[in-house]
Structures are given as structure tokens and as C-alpha cells.
Enzyme design. Structure first.
Site, PDB file in Angstrom:
ATOM      1  N   GLY A  82       0.552  -0.903   0.110  1.00 20.42           N
ATOM      2  CA  GLY A  82      -0.015  -0.145  -0.199  1.00 20.42           C
ATOM      3  C   GLY A  82       1.455   1.201   0.150  1.00 20.42           C
ATOM      4  O   GLY A  82       1.324   1.447  -0.920  1.00 20.42           O
ATOM      5  N   GLY A 118       3.951   1.202   2.364  1.00 15.32           N
ATOM      6  CA  GLY A 118       5.147   1.423   2.192  1.00 15.32           C
ATOM      7  C   GLY A 118       5.159   1.500   4.066  1.00 15.32           C
ATOM      8  O   GLY A 118       6.586   1.995   3.875  1.00 15.32           O
ATOM      9  N   ARG A 155      14.170  11.260  12.641  1.00 19.05           N
ATOM     10  CA  ARG A 155      15.544  10.131  13.114  1.00 19.05           C
ATOM     11  C   ARG A 155      16.407   9.877  11.757  1.00 19.05           C
ATOM     12  O   ARG A 155      18.238   8.873  12.320  1.00 19.05           O
ATOM     13  CB  ARG A 155      14.205   8.164  12.437  1.00 19.05           C
ATOM     14  CG  ARG A 155      14.763   7.143  12.912  1.00 19.05           C
ATOM     15  CD  ARG A 155      13.979   5.871  13.276  1.00 19.05           C
ATOM     16  NE  ARG A 155      13.745   5.437  11.871  1.00 19.05           N
ATOM     17  CZ  ARG A 155      13.163   4.164  11.468  1.00 19.05           C
ATOM     18  NH1 ARG A 155      12.951   3.585  12.556  1.00 19.05           N
ATOM     19  NH2 ARG A 155      12.614   4.069  10.274  1.00 19.05           N
ATOM     20  N   TYR A 167       2.533   4.870  23.554  1.00 19.27           N
ATOM     21  CA  TYR A 167       3.140   4.988  22.468  1.00 19.27           C
ATOM     22  C   TYR A 167       5.011   5.208  23.013  1.00 19.27           C
ATOM     23  O   TYR A 167       5.133   6.318  23.874  1.00 19.27           O
ATOM     24  CB  TYR A 167       3.264   5.680  22.097  1.00 19.27           C
ATOM     25  CG  TYR A 167       3.439   6.091  19.853  1.00 19.27           C
ATOM     26  CD1 TYR A 167       4.325   6.046  19.672  1.00 19.27           C
ATOM     27  CD2 TYR A 167       2.077   5.669  19.233  1.00 19.27           C
ATOM     28  CE1 TYR A 167       4.117   5.278  18.496  1.00 19.27           C
ATOM     29  CE2 TYR A 167       2.199   5.582  18.183  1.00 19.27           C
ATOM     30  CZ  TYR A 167       3.728   5.733  17.473  1.00 19.27           C
ATOM     31  OH  TYR A 167       3.656   5.551  16.091  1.00 19.27           O
TER      32      TYR A 167
END
Length: 622
Positions: A177, A179, A456, A519
Site C-alpha cells: 500500500g 510502505g 530519526r 507510545y
């Protein structure tokens, strides 16, 4: 059954037309990074003045210099601007495994006129998701196995034909979809000896009709979240489903992974929004006979599709609930003296069922990070007011800047309802020592969600490995889970000799009557450490063990994929796992959908040496 298209209430939309093209092109490499998150023109960089800035023009943060960020990077994770580890150059065909070819399959595929390619860059872009290990393979190593062919079906019937050919010629199909997977779900199994097809749904990107009477829209599964909301918005509607990845993830991917969005508190999770799904399997198309809000007809077949993670078939079309665009939208924020009071407040808000569309409570470490991402204001008055607010909080109210926690809020609905809800939420917050922190902070915190995923990549450039992971937990275990997981991560890092203190932080987000989603973000500086990817994965595995020991779940919305397979049996038990395998055996006895997710099909065990090459390369560099 009367055809939906015969209703005079329905209006067609042509998302795929030249006049209103989708936001992501067919060749994703034209717009998106090949070895990082998001758009090519958007990234964190260190400029000539040794300050961090965010490039591009797509986000609120774009074009701004973040004067606090360098100091935060140095103090929180031990980054030194003198120690940089740039990625290798772009991967080319010589760096990739030679594609396997099933000539009989290819010959029949050519006669269908369905678009396909074995171009090396087309294959590369669909060979991975966005876990830490997959990104490091792109930066430092090589894939042992990749898709051999990319196919772009343009409609449901194209998918049916591809799956039929796949069964006839025994090829492996992995649906693709957006990714954005962070569970290794689209990583090709290394021991797959058949030709692997990446079935890219991006050309199935239309809203086929909108039913304004029944408030549903029928869409192809490849439509990207931001396009879905943009096009529905032109008609005055929305789904309200906003996962962090909505710029790139697809409707079909949401269904296949049981996704959740930031505004779940009002609009619900994907399982609450789905009315009807068309699902192509090796046994044929699975769907219900009518598009009703609910039926009692035995086990709900939608739940075979929701969370199937590419192991049973391909989602091709979805009928989803829609709502009129909210009349009123208001942001807000609350500052708490500590995280414990913040969690107690969220629990009370959930108990009184007055949660805003989005409420997210950041612990102190995440609050400090958010402050570091705040651009320096050019206005002396603004800087003066910020200083005054800090003085009020710390000197007058007695808040400790090293303990306080902050919740960001988004209210949506009719104005009178929003006003009443806002009043009630702030009243509850006051009972737990919470002070209103202003709408600007709330909006900035909400919008940072879309830019923060880029952080990141700059960390990778300076020897930082980092990742996020999530869970859901009952309210009475929430605080213990947050504390114990962070303590466990710190302990594991110390025992492994990691030189710099790790960065580990959490936020409490989507609220439920019985609990919440938590989270975590975790990263560390790996200078002087061999095999940092393996070390990170080992520590995160310990964190997941701790989550389960503290009453948390295997995942809230990221799914299982290959990354969390080892905990699935413990999560659903022998009978549950046996049932899943029995469904797989009936629907897909040849294992055509052989992605290897969910402990069904082959291989059943995660290959923990899958990234040996990249780990060896990293070790040699260090």
C-alpha cells in the site's frame, strides 16, 4: 440488490484523473526518499551555523531554524557534531539480487496489459518498510531478497486476474500500500524460492461514489489518507481517520493492519469506520452481500480481513463511514505538575466520556524534546511572553520544569458542543493540578506529529539508532507499565555497556473506557558499539516482554508483521493460533500470500539473522 450507482444521491469522484492527481506518483522515487522517511525536500539538517533546521515548505516547521535542538541532541543522547556517519550511496542494480523470473506467469501477465516492472528502483522502493533494521539495510548493507516484479493493478478485476495467475503458476504475492509498515510486514522472506510479486495498489486510488444520505463513501483501497480527506473535504465530508502516517499510508493498509488514528476518540478506529470490504483471496473474492450498518450472521468475515496483514488476500475496495466536516475545530493544551496527575486526569476524562477528538499526554522527556523543536521567535514580545509563562508556572505555581507533563488537545464538532466539552475538560484538569497551556502549543504539538517522523534520519547521521513502539494497557496498570518499561530499557542498556544514557520516553494517547494506548520512543548513541541494530532489537524485545508482564498488549495499531511474531502465540493462545492457521490453510493452501506475517503460512519462525550483513558492515565501520 439495487445498484448503489443507480441512486440519485450518489456522486462520482475521479481521484485518478489528470485534473486532480494523487499526491504520490506511481514512481514513488520521484517524490519520496529512497533511504528515509517522507518527501525528498523535507529533512532535518545541521546548517553552516551548526544549528538544526528543517528544510522544504510542506510543514509548519519547514524553513525554521531550531536553535534549541543542538543542545538537546548533545545533552539528551550524547550527539557530537564532530562524529558523523553518512549513508552509503544510492543502491543500484549491481547491489541487488537478480530477480527470479517465472516465464509462464510473465507471458500470461503481458497479455493482460496490467502495468508491471522489474526496474531496480521500482523493486527497491517496495522491498522494505520503515523499521530500524530495514532503514539500516538501505544505509549500510544489502537486501538478500527483494520483490522480483512490481505490478500496478488499476482496479479490482486486475487484482483478481493477478491472483488467479499467481495461483496457476505458484508465485508469491505481497500486497503493497503505502510502505509505511514498522513491523517488517512487507520485508520479503529470505528463504522464498518462488518469484515474489509486489502488488502495488497505488493506481487504485479513486473515490468511486459518495452516498450523502447514508453517509458512506466507496473507495478503492490504494487511495492515500491525505487524498481521501482532501477529496471528501471538497464535498464537505471527512472520515476523521488520521494516523500519523496519513500522508503516505493507504485505506487498504489501514484495514489490513487494524489501524488507529489520532482522532479516534470521536471518529473511532478503522474497524468502527468500515461498512463493507471487497477482498481478493486465492479462493475468490470475499465480501458481504449487502452494505448494512450491522448484521448478525455468525462470525463477522470483516474480522478475517481486518488485521490479516497480507497473509490471506488483497483489500481492493472499501465502503467507509463519513461525516460532515466539523463546524468548529479548536486546539488546546494542559500543563500538569507531573505525569502521574496527567494520567489520572485522562482516566477521569475517559470515565466521564468527554474526551476531545485527540488528547495526548507527553511525559517530561517528551515535553523537553518538544520544546527543543520550537523555533526561535523573531518577536521580542513573543519571547517575553514565553518567559513570563515559564516564570508563572515555575515561580508562582511551583511547577518543576524537570517533572511537568503536557497534554495537547484537539476539539472538533458543533461550536456549542466544543465549547461545552472544552469547559468540562479544563474543569477536570484543574482537579489534578492542570493549567491551560494555550491553543498555540496544542496546535504546534499536533502538527509536529507529521514532522517528527523525520527526526530519526538525522539521528542516523550521528550514530543514533532509534525507533518507536506502542501498546495498549488497562488504566490501573498504565503508570506501572510506563515506569517499568523505561526502567527496564535503562537497565538493559547499562548491562550491555552502552556508553551514553539512552533516550526513552512515552506518551499516553487514544483513550478507552477500560484503558489507553501508550507510545514509547527509544534511542541510544552507538559510538564504540558493534552490531547496534542487533543490540537495539534485543533491548526492544526486553521492553516488549516487560510490556506483556505489566498487562500490556502485543500492539495497539502497528500490528504484528514479522517483528512481533514470537509473542503472538502467548497473546492469543494455542486455540486462537490454530484457528488462524486453519483459516489460512483453507483460503490460501498454496501460501500464495507468503509474506510470512502472523505465524501463519511459511516460514513460521522469524529469521533473527535476517540482517546479519548490515550488522557485519556496521561492525567493520566501527
Amino acid at each position: 440488490m439495487t445498484s448503489q450507482k443507480e441512486s440519485t444521491n450518489l456522486k462520482l469522484n475521479t481521484c485518478g484523473s489528470e485534473s486532480d492527481p494523487p499526491s504520490i506518483p506511481k514512481r514513488r522515487q520521484e517524490l519520496l526518499k529512497w533511504n528515509g522517511w517522507g518527501y525528498k525536500d523535507s529533512k532535518f539538517i545541521v546548517n553552516k551555523d551548526n544549528h538544526v533546521e528543517f528544510t522544504g515548505e510542506r510543514y509548519q516547521l519547514s524553513g525554521h531554524t531550531l536553535t534549541h535542538m543542538r543542545d538537546w541532541m548533545t545533552e539528551a543522547v550524547g550527539i557530537s557534531l564532530d562524529h558523523k556517519t553518512p549513508p552509503q550511496g544510492e543502491i543500484t542494480a549491481k547491489d541487488m539480487p537478480t530477480p527470479l523470473r517465472n516465464e509462464e506467469f510473465l507471458a500470461e501477465l503481458r497479455r493482460t496489459n496490467i502495468s508491471h516492472s522489474d526496474d531496480c528502483q521500482d523493486r527497491l522502493f517496495r522491498a522494505h518498510g520503515h523499521t530500524l533494521s530495514e532503514m539500516f539495510i538501505l544505509r549500510e548493507g544489502k537486501f538478500k531478497r527483494m520483490p522480483d516484479l512490481v505490478i500496478w493493478p488499476s482496479c479490482h478485476n486486475d487484482v483478481v486476474k493477478v491472483v488467479e495467475l499467481g495461483c496457476k503458476h505458484n508465485v508469491c504475492i505481497i500486497p503493497f500500500g503505502g510502505g509505511t509498515s514498522v513491523s517488517e510486514a512487507i520485508l520479503c522472506p529470505e528463504n522464498e524460492s518462488r518469484m515474489i510479486i509486489s502488488l502495488d495498489t497505488s493506481q487504485m486510488n479513486k473515490i468511486m461514489w459518495v452516498d450523502e444520505k447514508n453517509l458512506v463513501a466507496h473507495c478503492e483501497s490504494g487511495i492515500i489518507g491525505q487524498d481521501l480527506e482532501r477529496l471528501l473535504g471538497k464535498k464537505g465530508f471527512c472520515t476523521g481517520h488520521e494516523p500519523d502516517s496519513m500522508e503516505f499510508s493507504t485505506l487498504g493498509g489501514w484495514v489490513a493492519t487494524r489501524a488507529s488514528g489520532m482522532k479516534k476518540n470521536i471518529y473511532g478506529n478503522i474497524e468502527d469506520l468500515v461498512v463493507h470490504v471487497k477482498f481478493v483471496t486465492p479462493r475468490g473474492t470475499m465480501e458481504k452481500s449487502c452494505q448494512v450498518p450491522r448484521m448478525s450472521s455468525g462470525p463477522d468475515i470483516h474480522h478475517f480481513m481486518l488485521g490479516s496483514e497480507g497473509t490471506l488476500g488483497v483489500v481492493t475496495e472499501v465502503t467507509i463511514k463519513i461525516r460532515p466536516v466539523a463546524e468548529c475545530k479548536k486546539y488546546g493544551s494542559i500543563v500538569f505538575p507531573d505525569f502521574e496527575n496527567g494520567v489520572a486526569c485522562l482516566r477521569e476524562i475517559a470515565r466521564q466520556k468527554c474526551a476531545p477528538a485527540s488528547i495526548r499526554l507527553m511525559d517530561n522527556e517528551q515535553f523537553q524534546f518538544g520544546h527543543a523543536l520550537k523555533p526561535e521567535s523573531k518577536s521580542k514580545f513573543t519571547n517575553f511572553m514565553d518567559g513570563l509563562k515559564k516564570f508563572y508556572l515555575t515561580r508562582i505555581k511551583g511547577f518543576d520544569v524537570h517533572n511537568m507533563a503536557v497534554a495537547t488537545l484537539l476539539f472538533e464538532g458543533a461550536k456549542k458542543d466544543v465549547d461545552a466539552q472544552e469547559k468540562r475538560v479544563y474543569e477536570i484538569a484543574a482537579q489534578f493540578g492542570g493549567l491551560a497551556g494555550g491553543a498555540d502549543n496544542g496546535e504546534r504539538g499536533y502538527m509536529l506529529t507529521f514532522a517528527i517522523a523525520y527526526i530519526r534520519d538525522i539521528g542516523f547521521d550521528y550514530y543514533i539508532v532509534a525507533e518507536s513502539f506502542e501498546t495498549s494497557v488497562p488504566w490501573d496498570r498504565c503508570l506501572d507499565l510506563c515506569k517499568n518499561v523505561k526502567d527496564r530499557v535503562h537497565r538493559e542498556c547499562k548491562e550491555r555497556g552502552i556508553q551514553f544514557p539512552p533516550y526513552v520516553t512515552c506518551r499516553v494517547t487514544q483513550l478507552y473506557d477500560a484503558g489507553a494506548c501508550v507510545y514509547f520512543y527509544f534511542g541510544f548513541n552507538y559510538r564504540g558499539i558493534q552490531n547496534p541494530v542487533q543490540m537495539y532489537e534485543d533491548i526492544e524485545s526486553c521492553a516488549r516482554d516487560e510490556i506483556l508482564a505489566n498487562g500490556g498488549s502485543i500492539s495497539h495499531h502497528h500490528g504484528v508483521g514479522k517483528l512481533r511474531k514470537r509473542w503472538l502465540k502467548k497473546t492469543i493462545g494455542d486455540v486462537g493460533l490454530g484457528t488462524m492457521r486453519a483459516i489460512k490453510e483453507y483460503i490460501d493452501p498454496q501460501n500464495i500470500f507468503g509474506c510470512g506475517n502472523l505465524m501463519v503460512g511459511e516460514p513460521e519462525e522469524h529469521d533473527y539473522n535476517a540482517h546479519a550483513d548490515v550488522k557485519n558492515v556496521l561492525a567493520s565501520k566501527l
